[in-house]
Design a protein around this motif. Structure first.
Motif, PDB file in Angstrom:
ATOM      1  N   ASP A  14       1.825   8.957  -6.247  1.00 31.07           N
ATOM      2  CA  ASP A  14       1.851  10.714  -5.849  1.00 31.07           C
ATOM      3  C   ASP A  14       3.177  11.329  -6.532  1.00 31.07           C
ATOM      4  O   ASP A  14       3.013  12.821  -6.931  1.00 31.07           O
ATOM      5  CB  ASP A  14       2.354  10.535  -4.411  1.00 31.07           C
ATOM      6  N   THR A  18      -2.603  14.769  -1.171  1.00 33.17           N
ATOM      7  CA  THR A  18      -1.903  13.712  -2.078  1.00 33.17           C
ATOM      8  C   THR A  18      -2.202  12.284  -0.955  1.00 33.17           C
ATOM      9  O   THR A  18      -2.363  12.559  -0.284  1.00 33.17           O
ATOM     10  CB  THR A  18      -0.872  13.558  -1.763  1.00 33.17           C
ATOM     11  N   MET A  19      -1.602  11.274  -1.365  1.00 33.67           N
ATOM     12  CA  MET A  19      -1.393   9.894  -0.603  1.00 33.67           C
ATOM     13  C   MET A  19      -0.699   9.754   0.502  1.00 33.67           C
ATOM     14  O   MET A  19      -1.747   9.377   1.754  1.00 33.67           O
ATOM     15  CB  MET A  19      -1.624   8.509  -1.405  1.00 33.67           C
ATOM     16  N   ARG A  54      -8.998   8.474  -1.747  1.00 38.04           N
ATOM     17  CA  ARG A  54      -8.434   7.310  -0.561  1.00 38.04           C
ATOM     18  C   ARG A  54      -9.540   6.665  -0.229  1.00 38.04           C
ATOM     19  O   ARG A  54      -9.977   6.817   0.541  1.00 38.04           O
ATOM     20  CB  ARG A  54      -7.837   8.133  -0.223  1.00 38.04           C
ATOM     21  N   GLU A 104       1.549   3.943  -3.483  1.00 38.35           N
ATOM     22  CA  GLU A 104       0.609   5.202  -2.759  1.00 38.35           C
ATOM     23  C   GLU A 104       1.942   6.470  -3.278  1.00 38.35           C
ATOM     24  O   GLU A 104       1.383   7.034  -3.943  1.00 38.35           O
ATOM     25  CB  GLU A 104       0.525   5.533  -1.597  1.00 38.35           C
ATOM     26  N   ASN A 105       3.071   6.163  -3.008  1.00 38.45           N
ATOM     27  CA  ASN A 105       3.653   7.087  -3.722  1.00 38.45           C
ATOM     28  C   ASN A 105       3.979   7.172  -5.007  1.00 38.45           C
ATOM     29  O   ASN A 105       4.818   8.180  -5.227  1.00 38.45           O
ATOM     30  CB  ASN A 105       5.364   6.073  -3.159  1.00 38.45           C
ATOM     31  N   HIS A 115      -7.959   4.976  -8.770  1.00 40.84           N
ATOM     32  CA  HIS A 115      -6.757   6.050  -9.477  1.00 40.84           C
ATOM     33  C   HIS A 115      -7.159   4.858 -11.252  1.00 40.84           C
ATOM     34  O   HIS A 115      -6.447   3.968 -11.514  1.00 40.84           O
ATOM     35  CB  HIS A 115      -5.559   5.624  -9.598  1.00 40.84           C
ATOM     36  N   LYS A 158       0.793  -1.097   0.320  1.00 46.04           N
ATOM     37  CA  LYS A 158      -0.234  -0.417  -0.074  1.00 46.04           C
ATOM     38  C   LYS A 158       1.184   1.269   0.109  1.00 46.04           C
ATOM     39  O   LYS A 158       0.351   2.311  -1.002  1.00 46.04           O
ATOM     40  CB  LYS A 158      -0.703  -0.345   1.109  1.00 46.04           C
ATOM     41  N   GLU A 159       1.326   1.442   0.798  1.00 46.78           N
ATOM     42  CA  GLU A 159       3.106   2.512   0.829  1.00 46.78           C
ATOM     43  C   GLU A 159       3.437   3.029  -0.565  1.00 46.78           C
ATOM     44  O   GLU A 159       3.693   3.470  -0.365  1.00 46.78           O
ATOM     45  CB  GLU A 159       3.857   2.917   2.362  1.00 46.78           C
ATOM     46  N   VAL A 166      -6.566   0.430  -4.226  1.00 41.56           N
ATOM     47  CA  VAL A 166      -5.741   1.831  -5.283  1.00 41.56           C
ATOM     48  C   VAL A 166      -6.294   0.941  -6.504  1.00 41.56           C
ATOM     49  O   VAL A 166      -6.109   2.851  -7.193  1.00 41.56           O
ATOM     50  CB  VAL A 166      -4.214   1.283  -5.183  1.00 41.56           C
TER      51      VAL A 166
END
Length: 621
Positions: free
Chosen positions: A38, A93-94, A257, A34-35, A183, A30-31, A179
């Protein structure tokens, strides 16, 4: 006495922070994804090995990072998303905390390759347990590639608490689906152990839903759209007839989100009032666009909880918008008296020049009182009109004597049947006292007479108890009997259900299922348990997995107990099924052979007894 309070080293502080940010491989996925979002990427690849325990790699074509940024991103509270505290209430942003990369680097081996579009060379950084092993220039495509290997290698306690590969993979797929839904304009791919699980080209939201959950969702979706001064709402809800027993496929997004909010979920549920039973949950994918200054997302480390300034108004908007969409697309029943009393919709208007008057044709020579000599006379088989008002017997048919032989044979045949019937009646009279004690009431209860009065048996609950104990024994002894299908059926599931089925496959085969993998998210069902041969393969598997997930979420049962319970509920005879006398006797015999015959799977009693004294008291009153 010396001081005892000390400042923790960065490596220890990062490991502590990692306990909240990175709970399992899915958290790291997930992290990292999401980066990548962004960073402005429109193409993201996710590569996973050993359900994320051995490798998690995210490749994007975003803006990339400079040498300084690549090194700085692994420091705690280092972020490009915010500059001051006021920015927390204007976040689009995420990510924004700057803890994810430092936490991941503290508990894994991380390799980062990145390059900006304007740079000729990229940067390669290797970190092991918060320590930088190497930092060198390298050749790399535009964007960023991050590889996380050996997750929790230096925290063995946390690694031991990880579940099996299918379970961890299901969590990764859940994060990936969220995610990807948020998107749809981004191209996503997911590979697990060198096999492609998802290939999602950039598309509209409805197409993205179909690509993720299957083509059968194309006819299940009802669009929802509402623009107000408070929020803008858009998305899709599922039709009531396709509701499921679990909450799994319910998605709320606030400013793209994913969030969990039971209060807003209740708004959607109330919009389906009188359309769904209490134990069913609708499918929905809803996006809320709201001013960031009116919400607070800095509530939980996973950023899945949000506080709203005016949540009652948001509740009312969501409920009315969903209800209006269901009515607009004729999902909810309507009553329009003007429309019911009008027949205008049955008439097709035409221009006057196209209207043709009907024509009438008749025979001017027709006389209804004329003689009917030409009419054919009705003839009887053995009688013929003589013309004088009487009848004469027609010639006797040939081979008339054979009629007597036929009648004689019929008499003998009837005599034989009568003898057999007498024998069967005599046999039935022997067993009549025991069989006459059973009656079926409203095709849902079985009434049986006993010495002290009578007892009522819930037929569905009784059959569930019988199947449950039988399946438990088969799981322990691996003794399930399979009924082979004449034509094997291929069943395609969504990614999460397919991984769950792979996890349960050894136990499912012990129950009598003959299933093997047959391509991407598809299995081939060649046989099902002999006790369930009246249920379709696709329906049986879907209900089995839904029941398993529902029991796991509510009851927290053991895997085998959960599987036996789910399969028993799906395979039991349902309320309203008419049973013969023999079937009722067999059901009762099997019920009293169980270890707990009077306990249903939901904990309620299966049998209720009524004594003669209770009946006498009722009538004496």
């Amino acid at each position: 006495m010396s001081d005892i309070i000390q400042l923790l080293p960065d490596a220890v502080a990062n490991q502590i922070a990692a306990g909240e940010v990175v709970q399992r491989p899915a958290s790291a996925v997930k992290e990292l994804v999401e980066n990548a979002i962004d960073a402005g990427a429109d193409k993201i690849q996710l590569i996973v090995k050993d359900a994320g325990k051995a490798l998690i790699q995210v490749i994007d074509n975003g803006c990339g990072m400079s040498l300084t940024d690549a090194r700085m991103c692994f420091e705690r509270h280092a972020t490009s998303k915010i500059r001051k505290a006021d920015d927390l209430f204007a976040i689009r942003t995420m990510g924004f905390r700057g803890e994810a990369m430092a936490s991941i680097a503290a508990i894994a081996h991380v390799e980062l390759k990145t390059r900006r579009h304007e740079d000729e060379l990229g940067t390669c950084i290797i970190i092991e347990g918060s320590e930088v092993v190497s930092q060198d220039p390298c050749s790399a495509p535009t964007g960023t590639s991050i590889s996380v290997k050996n997750l929790f290698y230096n925290v063995p306690a946390r690694r031991n608490f990880l579940k099996s590969n299918p379970v961890e993979m299901r969590h990764i797929i859940d994060e990936f689906q969220r995610v990807a839904l948020a998107h749809p304009q981004i191209f996503f791919t997911l590979h697990h152990d060198n096999q492609e699980v998802y290939h999602l080209p950039a598309a509209a939201l409805k197409q993205r839903i179909v690509h993720l959950f299957g083509t059968n969702y194309n006819q299940r979706l009802v669009p929802v759209e509402e623009d107000t001064t408070i929020i803008n709402l858009r998305g899709f809800v599922g039709k009531p007839e396709f509701a499921r027993k679990t909450r799994g496929e319910q998605f709320f997004f606030v400013n793209n989100r994913f969030i969990r909010d039971s209060y807003l979920n209740h708004a959607v549920t109330t919009a389906f009032e009188e359309l769904l039973p209490d134990d069913c949950f609708p499918f929905y994918v809803l996006f809320i666009d709201i001013d960031p200054s009116k919400i607070d997302i800095n509530v939980h480390p996973t950023k899945t909880e949000i506080k709203y300034q005016d949540e009652k108004a948001i509740y009312a908007i969501i409920r009315s918008a969903v209800k209006r969409s269901l009515g607009k697309y004729n999902i909810t029943p309507t009553l329009d008296f003007d429309q019911e009393n009008s027949i205008e919709h049955l008439i097709t208007p035409k221009p006057l020049e196209e209207i043709i008057a009907p024509t009438i044709s008749f025979n001017p020579n027709f006389n209804p009182f004329a003689t009917t000599e030409s009419k054919p006379k009705q003839e009887h088989p053995f009688l013929k009109d003589t013309g004088g008002g009487g009848y004469r017997r027609e010639s006797i048919p040939q081979n008339w004597d054979t009629l007597y032989e036929i009648s004689k044979k019929e008499t003998l045949f009837q005599h034989e049947i009568h003898e057999e019937k007498t024998i069967s009646v005599e046999e039935q009279e022997v067993s009549k006292p025991s069989e006459a004690q059973l009656f079926q009431i409203h095709n849902r209860f079985i009434l049986s007479q006993i010495k002290s009065g009578f007892m009522l048996i819930n037929q569905q609950a009784a059959h569930e108890r019988i199947l449950y104990e039988r399946f438990l024994q088969q799981l322990q002894n691996h003794s399930g009997v399979s009924q082979q299908s004449l034509f094997p059926q291929s069943v395609t599931l969504n990614g999460s259900d397919f991984e769950l089925l792979r996890e349960l496959l050894p136990d499912i085969r012990s129950l009598g299922f003959d299933i093997r993998e047959f391509g991407k998210n598809t299995v081939l069902v060649e046989g099902i348990p002999a006790e369930l041969n009246n249920v379709g393969e696709l329906e049986l598997l879907e209900h089995l997995l839904e029941g398993f997930k529902n029991n796991m979420a509510i009851l927290k049962l053991d895997k085998r107990d959960n599987l036996a319970r789910s399969l028993a509920r799906n395979g039991a005879i349902k309320t309203g099924t008419k049973l013969s006398l023999e079937e009722m006797n067999q059901l009762i015999d099997q019920l009293f052979a169980c270890e707990s015959p009077n306990q249903a799977l939901n904990g309620k009693p299966v049998i209720s007894t009524f004594t003669l004294n209770e009946l006498m008291e009722r009538f004496e009153k």
